[in-house]
Scaffold this motif. Sequence first.
Motif, PDB file in Angstrom:
ATOM      1  N   TRP A  77       0.815  -1.215   0.000  1.00  0.00           N
ATOM      2  CA  TRP A  77       0.000   0.000   0.000  1.00  0.00           C
ATOM      3  C   TRP A  77       0.850   1.267   0.000  1.00  0.00           C
ATOM      4  N   ASP A  78       2.135   1.137  -0.294  1.00  0.00           N
ATOM      5  CA  ASP A  78       2.986   2.310  -0.540  1.00  0.00           C
ATOM      6  C   ASP A  78       2.422   3.069  -1.753  1.00  0.00           C
ATOM      7  N   VAL A  79       2.629   4.395  -1.787  1.00  0.00           N
ATOM      8  CA  VAL A  79       2.063   5.184  -2.892  1.00  0.00           C
ATOM      9  C   VAL A  79       2.737   4.864  -4.228  1.00  0.00           C
ATOM     10  N   HIS A  80       3.958   4.321  -4.168  1.00  0.00           N
ATOM     11  CA  HIS A  80       4.682   3.969  -5.389  1.00  0.00           C
ATOM     12  C   HIS A  80       4.481   2.490  -5.727  1.00  0.00           C
ATOM     13  N   HIS A  81       4.444   2.202  -7.022  1.00  0.00           N
ATOM     14  CA  HIS A  81       4.346   0.799  -7.422  1.00  0.00           C
ATOM     15  C   HIS A  81       5.625   0.060  -7.054  1.00  0.00           C
ATOM     16  N   TYR A  89       3.858   4.480   3.927  1.00  0.00           N
ATOM     17  CA  TYR A  89       2.911   5.466   4.453  1.00  0.00           C
ATOM     18  C   TYR A  89       2.985   6.779   3.676  1.00  0.00           C
ATOM     19  N   ASP A  90       3.478   6.675   2.424  1.00  0.00           N
ATOM     20  CA  ASP A  90       3.548   7.873   1.586  1.00  0.00           C
ATOM     21  C   ASP A  90       2.304   8.066   0.719  1.00  0.00           C
ATOM     22  N   ALA A  91       1.271   7.220   0.927  1.00  0.00           N
ATOM     23  CA  ALA A  91      -0.033   7.495   0.316  1.00  0.00           C
ATOM     24  C   ALA A  91      -0.842   8.451   1.193  1.00  0.00           C
TER      25      ALA A  91
END
Length: 347
Positions: free
Chosen positions: A161-165, A248-250
């Motif tokens: 669920w990190d904002v990056h793929h 946690y960057d989302a």
Amino acid sequence: MSLALISDDRYLEHDEASHPENAARLRALHAMLQDDAALLSRLTQLPPRQADDAEICAAHDRQLLDQLNAIADSGGGWVDQETYILRQSVEIARLAAGGALVAVDAVLSGKAEQSFALIRPPGHHATPSTSMGFCLFNNAAIAAEFARSAYGLERVAIIDWDVHHGNGTQDIFAANPHVLYVSTHGWPLWPGSGHWREMGERHGAGATLNLPLRALTGDMGFHRIFSETIVPALQRFKPELVIISAGYDAHLQDPLGNLALSTAGYANLAAIVYNLAGECCDGRLVGLLEGGYNLDALANSVSATLHTWLDAGRQPPLLSHDISHMPEPDATWLINALKHDHPLLRG
Ligand SMILES: [Zn+2]
């Protein structure tokens, strides 16, 4: 049963202060734990260990290890424009991967019901042959391979669920039917991979599930995506262990991301995966820290994750006034496309 927490002050030694992935991230998490005695008293703290060459090379080419060692031995340098190595960084990265192995061990040996490893450097961009995107070794991939080799698991799910793929994790398991890789990520956003049509290759066809989310997707969109695609996909895949690549960057406040989860939104995701692991695999759930670059948002969201798991997933989903109700892009088209085309979701 208990929640095991793995961390170590040695993770602070991989530090380039001007870089977003610096030791202040982990200091903020350690400070959060020190300030929350009630939380700390409920955790079983375990020390990490070093992952050995064979454990690392279960996910990486031997040449990558040699290349990183050569850079470290020469006093350090940059693997690419954004990924630094100090003299001690490879040893710290071994300890990060080994922290992930201790987290898997704790859960699969029955010592703990869940575990969370506060480790760095992060891992999910590291491919079989290339360290990149702040990542040296792919901690989640090394952990999943360890679960299969040391405990004989047939099916492991990684939810990222990190904002990056997590391009690296996807590459490592693209053709592997035993490891389901699921990613929610901002779209478009670096590294540019993770189109919803990327579903795995050859024997691994159908064991990759990508959820590229439009900018400013937040709590409501994530709740729908998890409830309507990720939960049913895992119910069908039937993992014996769930690993979270917990970035946690989302978070809305993150300086590198483009999505809009609130802290309560992260707690909601923590509740969903807790309950999903309970349903699929006797609650066996491992969290591994990936990104997250706003220190307050990072500390608050990790705290919310740990509290939610300790409270048996009882974060009331979408009832809390903390959940964001700001307008969001509609994810219906993506959900429908995947229900139509993805082997784990159609029919
Ligand atoms: Zn990230």
